[in-house]
Scaffold this motif. Structure first.
Motif, PDB file in Angstrom:
ATOM      1  N   ILE A  19      30.190   5.112   5.771  1.00 30.75           N
ATOM      2  CA  ILE A  19      29.596   6.390   5.427  1.00 30.75           C
ATOM      3  C   ILE A  19      29.061   7.066   6.676  1.00 30.75           C
ATOM      4  O   ILE A  19      28.545   6.401   7.575  1.00 30.75           O
ATOM      5  CB  ILE A  19      28.467   6.199   4.387  1.00 30.75           C
ATOM      6  CG1 ILE A  19      27.964   7.534   3.862  1.00 30.75           C
ATOM      7  CG2 ILE A  19      27.330   5.367   4.957  1.00 30.75           C
ATOM      8  CD1 ILE A  19      27.051   7.405   2.672  1.00 30.75           C
ATOM      9  N   PHE A  20      29.226   8.383   6.733  1.00 30.29           N
ATOM     10  CA  PHE A  20      28.698   9.143   7.866  1.00 30.29           C
ATOM     11  C   PHE A  20      27.196   9.295   7.680  1.00 30.29           C
ATOM     12  O   PHE A  20      26.730   9.942   6.762  1.00 30.29           O
ATOM     13  CB  PHE A  20      29.369  10.514   7.939  1.00 30.29           C
ATOM     14  CG  PHE A  20      28.919  11.329   9.127  1.00 30.29           C
ATOM     15  CD1 PHE A  20      29.200  10.918  10.415  1.00 30.29           C
ATOM     16  CD2 PHE A  20      28.206  12.496   8.946  1.00 30.29           C
ATOM     17  CE1 PHE A  20      28.783  11.665  11.503  1.00 30.29           C
ATOM     18  CE2 PHE A  20      27.789  13.267  10.029  1.00 30.29           C
ATOM     19  CZ  PHE A  20      28.069  12.844  11.314  1.00 30.29           C
ATOM     20  N   LEU A  21      26.404   8.678   8.579  1.00 30.48           N
ATOM     21  CA  LEU A  21      24.972   8.575   8.383  1.00 30.48           C
ATOM     22  C   LEU A  21      24.160   9.267   9.475  1.00 30.48           C
ATOM     23  O   LEU A  21      23.058   9.744   9.220  1.00 30.48           O
ATOM     24  CB  LEU A  21      24.572   7.096   8.305  1.00 30.48           C
ATOM     25  CG  LEU A  21      23.144   6.776   7.884  1.00 30.48           C
ATOM     26  CD1 LEU A  21      22.869   7.277   6.465  1.00 30.48           C
ATOM     27  CD2 LEU A  21      22.883   5.277   7.966  1.00 30.48           C
ATOM     28  N   ILE A  22      24.672   9.311  10.705  1.00 32.40           N
ATOM     29  CA  ILE A  22      23.925   9.886  11.825  1.00 32.40           C
ATOM     30  C   ILE A  22      24.720  11.047  12.409  1.00 32.40           C
ATOM     31  O   ILE A  22      25.896  10.894  12.764  1.00 32.40           O
ATOM     32  CB  ILE A  22      23.651   8.826  12.916  1.00 32.40           C
ATOM     33  CG1 ILE A  22      22.849   7.660  12.335  1.00 32.40           C
ATOM     34  CG2 ILE A  22      22.892   9.442  14.085  1.00 32.40           C
ATOM     35  CD1 ILE A  22      22.577   6.554  13.324  1.00 32.40           C
ATOM     36  N   ARG A 386      30.136   6.797  16.343  1.00 29.13           N
ATOM     37  CA  ARG A 386      30.239   8.234  16.065  1.00 29.13           C
ATOM     38  C   ARG A 386      29.486   8.614  14.792  1.00 29.13           C
ATOM     39  O   ARG A 386      29.872   9.525  14.076  1.00 29.13           O
ATOM     40  CB  ARG A 386      31.703   8.675  15.958  1.00 29.13           C
ATOM     41  CG  ARG A 386      32.558   8.318  17.160  1.00 29.13           C
ATOM     42  CD  ARG A 386      33.973   8.846  17.031  1.00 29.13           C
ATOM     43  NE  ARG A 386      34.545   8.601  15.724  1.00 29.13           N
ATOM     44  CZ  ARG A 386      35.075   7.442  15.345  1.00 29.13           C
ATOM     45  NH1 ARG A 386      35.088   6.413  16.176  1.00 29.13           N
ATOM     46  NH2 ARG A 386      35.591   7.313  14.145  1.00 29.13           N
ATOM     47  N   GLY A 387      28.402   7.882  14.494  1.00 31.04           N
ATOM     48  CA  GLY A 387      27.571   8.205  13.345  1.00 31.04           C
ATOM     49  C   GLY A 387      28.061   7.635  12.035  1.00 31.04           C
ATOM     50  O   GLY A 387      27.426   7.851  10.998  1.00 31.04           O
ATOM     51  N   ILE A 388      29.162   6.896  12.042  1.00 31.88           N
ATOM     52  CA  ILE A 388      29.696   6.312  10.806  1.00 31.88           C
ATOM     53  C   ILE A 388      29.199   4.880  10.683  1.00 31.88           C
ATOM     54  O   ILE A 388      29.484   4.048  11.549  1.00 31.88           O
ATOM     55  CB  ILE A 388      31.238   6.343  10.787  1.00 31.88           C
ATOM     56  CG1 ILE A 388      31.733   7.780  10.877  1.00 31.88           C
ATOM     57  CG2 ILE A 388      31.762   5.667   9.520  1.00 31.88           C
ATOM     58  CD1 ILE A 388      33.238   7.889  11.020  1.00 31.88           C
ATOM     59  N   ARG A 389      28.440   4.618   9.644  1.00 34.62           N
ATOM     60  CA  ARG A 389      27.959   3.270   9.414  1.00 34.62           C
ATOM     61  C   ARG A 389      28.953   2.496   8.566  1.00 34.62           C
ATOM     62  O   ARG A 389      29.274   2.873   7.439  1.00 34.62           O
ATOM     63  CB  ARG A 389      26.609   3.289   8.705  1.00 34.62           C
ATOM     64  CG  ARG A 389      25.909   1.931   8.703  1.00 34.62           C
ATOM     65  CD  ARG A 389      25.157   1.677   7.415  1.00 34.62           C
ATOM     66  NE  ARG A 389      26.042   1.787   6.261  1.00 34.62           N
ATOM     67  CZ  ARG A 389      25.615   2.007   5.022  1.00 34.62           C
ATOM     68  NH1 ARG A 389      24.338   2.177   4.792  1.00 34.62           N
ATOM     69  NH2 ARG A 389      26.466   2.105   4.015  1.00 34.62           N
ATOM     70  N   ASP A 390      29.461   1.382   9.128  1.00 34.06           N
ATOM     71  CA  ASP A 390      30.311   0.450   8.393  1.00 34.06           C
ATOM     72  C   ASP A 390      29.444  -0.694   7.899  1.00 34.06           C
ATOM     73  O   ASP A 390      28.467  -1.089   8.554  1.00 34.06           O
ATOM     74  CB  ASP A 390      31.421  -0.105   9.282  1.00 34.06           C
ATOM     75  CG  ASP A 390      32.403   0.966   9.731  1.00 34.06           C
ATOM     76  OD1 ASP A 390      32.678   1.869   8.922  1.00 34.06           O
ATOM     77  OD2 ASP A 390      32.885   0.887  10.874  1.00 34.06           O
ATOM     78  N   VAL A 391      29.794  -1.265   6.768  1.00 33.85           N
ATOM     79  CA  VAL A 391      29.005  -2.372   6.237  1.00 33.85           C
ATOM     80  C   VAL A 391      28.998  -3.548   7.197  1.00 33.85           C
ATOM     81  O   VAL A 391      28.057  -4.352   7.214  1.00 33.85           O
ATOM     82  CB  VAL A 391      29.544  -2.782   4.848  1.00 33.85           C
ATOM     83  CG1 VAL A 391      30.897  -3.450   4.964  1.00 33.85           C
ATOM     84  CG2 VAL A 391      28.556  -3.703   4.142  1.00 33.85           C
ATOM     85  N   GLU A 392      30.032  -3.655   8.050  1.00 31.49           N
ATOM     86  CA  GLU A 392      30.065  -4.746   9.025  1.00 31.49           C
ATOM     87  C   GLU A 392      28.919  -4.669  10.036  1.00 31.49           C
ATOM     88  O   GLU A 392      28.639  -5.657  10.728  1.00 31.49           O
ATOM     89  CB  GLU A 392      31.413  -4.752   9.759  1.00 31.49           C
ATOM     90  CG  GLU A 392      32.585  -5.216   8.923  1.00 31.49           C
ATOM     91  CD  GLU A 392      33.092  -4.154   7.953  1.00 31.49           C
ATOM     92  OE1 GLU A 392      33.790  -4.504   6.988  1.00 31.49           O
ATOM     93  OE2 GLU A 392      32.781  -2.949   8.179  1.00 31.49           O
ATOM     94  N   HIS A 393      28.252  -3.523  10.105  1.00 27.27           N
ATOM     95  CA  HIS A 393      27.100  -3.408  11.002  1.00 27.27           C
ATOM     96  C   HIS A 393      25.922  -4.271  10.523  1.00 27.27           C
ATOM     97  O   HIS A 393      24.967  -4.476  11.281  1.00 27.27           O
ATOM     98  CB  HIS A 393      26.658  -1.948  11.104  1.00 27.27           C
ATOM     99  CG  HIS A 393      27.683  -1.075  11.760  1.00 27.27           C
ATOM    100  ND1 HIS A 393      27.695   0.301  11.614  1.00 27.27           N
ATOM    101  CD2 HIS A 393      28.738  -1.370  12.568  1.00 27.27           C
ATOM    102  CE1 HIS A 393      28.703   0.811  12.299  1.00 27.27           C
ATOM    103  NE2 HIS A 393      29.352  -0.187  12.881  1.00 27.27           N
TER     104      HIS A 393
END
Length: 534
Positions: A19-22, A386-393
């Motif tokens: 999801i784009f978060l930042i 690039r502001g996209i948060r992946d669950v793998e983070h």
């Protein structure tokens, strides 16, 4: 903001779990986007939100005390129930049975909350716990006590299932690591601190029955507070007009941008009529949810998704992790009293209860480790992506609790086998509790974020099945120790926990590709989402 949301739609809507978060200027988006409705929990005042959270925490603390406190009552119960009265079970079934019924509760309460709402499910469980606690206090036979304990476990099962969904409903996406970590940490810390004085309570009030009678009034208070301060949190956010466009959020909480209402599935929603003061007051006394959508069809659709999640390797992995860390905790919880009562320690039960202080410390340390640090690492990785948060983070959050859990089980086994100083047993228990709370936080985040279309079903599998699996392990721990000695079983569970934890390495490298494959084949059904559109 609209340009940011358009970026989100282009970059993340094709792959739930990302999801784009930042934004490019460093702002963290407040997702999901609150609606204009007064029923939307994201629109509640801070005071209203805090009151609801305090009630959820209070009930969970009371529930944890009830299901975990029996380990400190087994000495008294040994004099009450002779082995002939407990056949074909052993006395410690009174402790482990609650784990089984907590697991069964997850399979009941989460799907039921999709049909009738979170509020009626929560209030029903407060009433069940009140009745079960009173029944346990009145029980005279082993089987009456066992029945009451099973009913307690069923009620407390809501804490690790529907209550978690309520906390998720009350928070924005970027707040969830902190919210879930604080929930597990505070509830576990306070419940263990109170458990450390349980023998004093039992002695002062004249027997183990008092352990239950003392907490009956607290269960009544929890039910009353829930009725007054916990409105329905289950809410579907309708599409909203914004800057000449229409924003709609799917069951996965991903925002889609439409040019006009004619493009939105279902068309323009009917405007919500403002509440009158009388309606606002009467809403407090309404038990049934006000924001449900899907009903019994959503509940029926949730169970096939539960099976699908159980077969999903990326969910099955955290199920195994949860089962092992919970199984290790149950193994320690069912053996530490006998260990510290025997040679060379010969501790009285009052001193043994102080081991719960180490669990309190471990639970409190899990908050910064699994909440603060996890949130900061995830936000930093999101910014670099690039502001996209992946669950793998969220995967780095697994490292410390897996290492701590494995080390604690090995330390506990060796200390018990070789009669090391009692401090090592206390340290191992605290370290194990740290691992338990931190890993439960990471597993919960993974379950709800990796496959948001099946979030409710995934949480049911991870929480429910792991409790049931750990109950099975509790049956085998005694003969396992008798066959191999005290150290070997705990070292082997610790080694298994470490081995399963190492699966995080390939998940980190290929997890997004696996998610993409799974969603391309099975990802259209949103009936198990946090807010399904069945």
């Amino acid at each position: 903001m609209l340009s940011s949301l358009s970026h989100e739609y282009d970059a993340s809507s094709l792959l739930p779990g990302s999801i784009f978060l930042i934004t490019s200027d460093g702002r963290t988006l407040r997702l999901p986007i609150p609606s204009s409705s007064s029923n939307d929990p994201l629109n509640w005042t801070p005071w209203k939100r805090v009151c609801a959270l305090v009630v959820l925490f209070f009930f969970t603390i009371i529930g944890l005390i009830q299901v975990q406190g029996l380990s400190l009552l087994l000495v008294a119960l040994e004099d009450e129930f002779i082995p002939k009265e407990t056949r074909p079970f052993q006395l410690n079934i009174l402790l482990s049975s609650t784990s089984l019924f907590q697991g069964i509760g997850a399979f009941v309460w989460i799907p039921l909350s999709l049909a009738i709402g979170r509020r009626p499910v929560f209030l029903s469980c407060t009433a069940i716990l009140m009745v079960a606690t009173g029944w346990a206090g009145m029980s005279e036979s082993f089987y009456q006590h066992l029945g009451a304990r099973c009913l307690q476990g069923l009620a407390v099962g809501v804490c690790s299932s529907t209550v978690l969904l309520m906390i998720i409903d009350l928070t924005f996406t970027h707040q969830r690591p902190q919210a879930i970590a604080s929930f597990w940490s505070i509830c576990a810390a306070l419940s263990n601190a109170i458990l450390s004085i349980v023998p004093e309570i039992v002695t002062a009030l004249g027997g183990w029955h008092a352990f239950y009678w003392v907490f009956v009034p607290f269960t009544m208070v929890a039910m009353l507070l829930g009725f007054v301060f916990c409105p329905e949190t289950y809410f579907h956010r309708p599409a909203i007009a914004f800057d000449g466009h229409v924003l709609a959020q799917s069951g996965t909480e991903v925002v889609k941008v439409y040019e006009g209402w004619n493009e939105v599935p279902g068309g323009e929603p009917t405007p919500e009529r403002p509440e009158t003061p009388l309606e606002a007051v009467m809403k407090v006394f309404r038990v049934w949810g006000t924001g449900r959508k899907g009903g019994w069809a959503a509940m029926r659709a949730c169970y096939p998704n539960i099976l699908l999640c159980a077969l999903n390797p990326m969910i099955f992995w955290v199920l195994l992790l949860n089962s092992l860390v919970l199984g290790g905790l149950i193994s320690i919880s069912t053996t530490y009293v006998d260990l510290l009562r025997s040679e060379p320690y010969y501790f009285p039960i009052r001193r043994i209860a102080l081991i719960r202080i180490s669990a309190t410390a471990g639970a409190l340390l899990a908050w910064p480790a699994s909440g603060v640090i996890t949130a900061r690492i995830a936000l930093r990785l999101t910014a670099r992506n690039r502001g996209i948060r992946d669950v793998e983070h969220y995967l780095p959050s697994f490292i410390l609790p897996i290492l701590a859990g494995s080390a604690s089980l090995v330390l506990y086994g060796l200390a018990g086998q070789h009669h090391w100083h009692w401090a090592w047993i206390f340290i191992a228990f605290g370290l194990n509790y740290f691992s338990f709370i931190a890993l439960f936080t990471s597993n919960t985040l993974w379950a709800i974020e990796a496959f948001p279309r099946w979030a409710a079903a995934a949480l049911t599998v991870v929480i429910g099945a792991s409790n049931i699996a750990s109950f099975g392990l509790s049956f085998g721990i005694t003969p396992w120790i008798q066959a191999q000695g005290f150290a070997a079983p705990h070292c082997e569970i610790g080694a298994l926990l470490f081995a399963v934890g190492c699966v995080a390495v390939p998940v980190a490298f290929w997890g997004k590709r696996w998610r993409e494959y799974i969603h391309s084949r099975y990802g259209m059904n949103e009936s198990g989402a946090l807010r399904p559109r069945a």
